[in-house]
Design a protein around this motif. Structure first.
Motif, short mmCIF file in Angstrom:
data_model
loop_
_atom_site.label_atom_id
_atom_site.label_comp_id
_atom_site.label_asym_id
_atom_site.label_seq_id
_atom_site.Cartn_x
_atom_site.Cartn_y
_atom_site.Cartn_z
N CYS A 51 0.84 -1.20 0.00
CA CYS A 51 0.00 0.00 0.00
C CYS A 51 0.88 1.25 0.00
N CYS A 54 -0.10 3.14 3.68
CA CYS A 54 0.25 2.60 5.01
C CYS A 54 1.29 1.49 4.97
N CYS A 65 -6.35 -1.62 -0.51
CA CYS A 65 -5.59 -2.04 0.67
C CYS A 65 -6.52 -2.64 1.71
N CYS A 68 -6.28 0.00 5.01
CA CYS A 68 -6.79 1.37 4.99
C CYS A 68 -7.70 1.67 3.80
N GLU A 70 -7.01 2.12 0.70
CA GLU A 70 -6.39 2.90 -0.38
C GLU A 70 -6.42 2.09 -1.69
ZN LIG Z 1 -3.08 0.89 3.23
#
Ligand SMILES: [Zn+2]
Length: 198
Positions: A51, A54, A65, A68, A70
């Protein structure tokens, strides 16, 4: 990128790949393990689906992700595309070579300067190709062993057919080189004979 301690992993490769890697390692004065380590550092590290936000490691076919949410770039897909771009680029250079060869072959009178240029071109093609082919074979192995989606693997099939095609053309070029070098030799011989006659 690489830690202080090297952890051994067992890796099975096809005989052809091992043969190529041995030659490539020898060319750089490296032992085979060091060459592979370097190749993985440079070329394959991007295959992990990390990611960007993170730094979580996601499975290679994840689009988002798991931690998170993403959006992730599909890295194997991108990798396949990168390989494809390299292959297309190489195909263009190959076509350039073939066109020049056809011009030379259609001329009865041999233009030695042009032949010499073509020899250099051919030798560069062969040298570049062995690098491209090896990176392709290693990447392919990695992609095939992964559980990424079939779409990516289908692209890979297409690329494999391009690689096979180029491989057969490269062996044609190797034959051409023998022929061209013979022409140059014969010409130099007759030239030195002429010089003696004068
Ligand atoms: Zn992430």
């Amino acid at each position: 990128m690489s830690g202080k301690l090297n952890k051994p992993i067992m890796l099975r490769l096809s005989e052809e790949v091992v043969e190529s890697v041995e030659l490539a390692a020898k060319a750089e004065g490296l032992i085979i393990q060091d060459w592979i380590r370097k190749a993985i550092d440079y070329y394959l590290i991007n295959m992990t689906n990390t990611c960007p936000k993170c730094r979580t490691y996601n499975s290679r076919d994840s689009r988002y992700c798991k931690k998170c949410g993403e959006k992730l770039t599909n890295i194997p897909q991108r990798m396949v595309k990168e390989i494809y771009d390299v292959l297309v680029n190489f195909t263009v250079r190959l076509r350039d070579y073939t066109n020049n060869r056809d011009i030379i072959k259609s001329n009865k009178e041999f233009d030695l300067v042009q032949i010499q240029k073509l020899i250099i071109h051919a030798e560069n093609l062969i040298k570049t190709w062995s690098d491209v082919d090896m990176i392709f074979q290693i990447s392919k192995e990695g992609i095939l062993q992964s559980d990424i989606d079939s779409e990516v693997k289908k692209d890979l099939e297409h690329q494999t057919s391009i690689v096979d095609d180029i491989n057969s053309k490269i062996s044609d070029i190797t034959m051409d080189l023998i022929e061209y070098k013979k022409i140059i030799d014969e010409n130099q011989e007759s030239q030195s004979k002429n010089n003696l006659d004068e």
